[in-house]
Every structure is written in structure tokens, then in C-alpha cells.
Motif scaffolding. Structure first.
Motif: not given
Length: 58
Positions: A40-44, A46-47, A49-54
């Protein structure tokens, strides 16, 4: 085999851990919950990081 002491009475056998299977079950459950929390921590992360990059790489 029976354990007989010097007085002729049966001596108690070597004590075996009664909670051995319960301890293993608890350890297994702990391991499962620990792995789920880590995932769960890893997915959070990654999420986030995805939003920052987006938003930064538009």
C-alpha cells in the motif's frame, strides 16, 4: 517412553511449547499484513510520483 524418577513416580515429560502452532499462525498473519502495508505504501508513493510527473511534464 515413560520418564520415571528415583521415587518411582512418573516424572513430567519435557515441556513442549503449547502455543507453537498459534505462534506460527500469528507470525504468518503478521507477515501477510506487513506485506500488504508495504505494498500500500509503495502504491501511494507511485501514485504521488505519477501525479507530480503528470503536471510538471505537460
Amino acid at each position: 517412553m515413560e520418564n520415571i524418577d528415583q521415587t518411582g513416580q512418573q516424572a513430567p515429560a519435557a515441556p513442549q511449547p503449547e502455543n507453537a502452532s498459534a505462534h506460527k499462525q500469528k507470525e504468518k498473519e503478521f507477515s501477510i499484513t506487513w506485506n500488504l502495508k508495504i505494498l500500500a505504501v509503495i502504491y501511494v508513493i507511485l501514485g504521488v510520483l505519477y501525479l507530480i510527473m503528470k503536471f510538471t511534464l505537460k
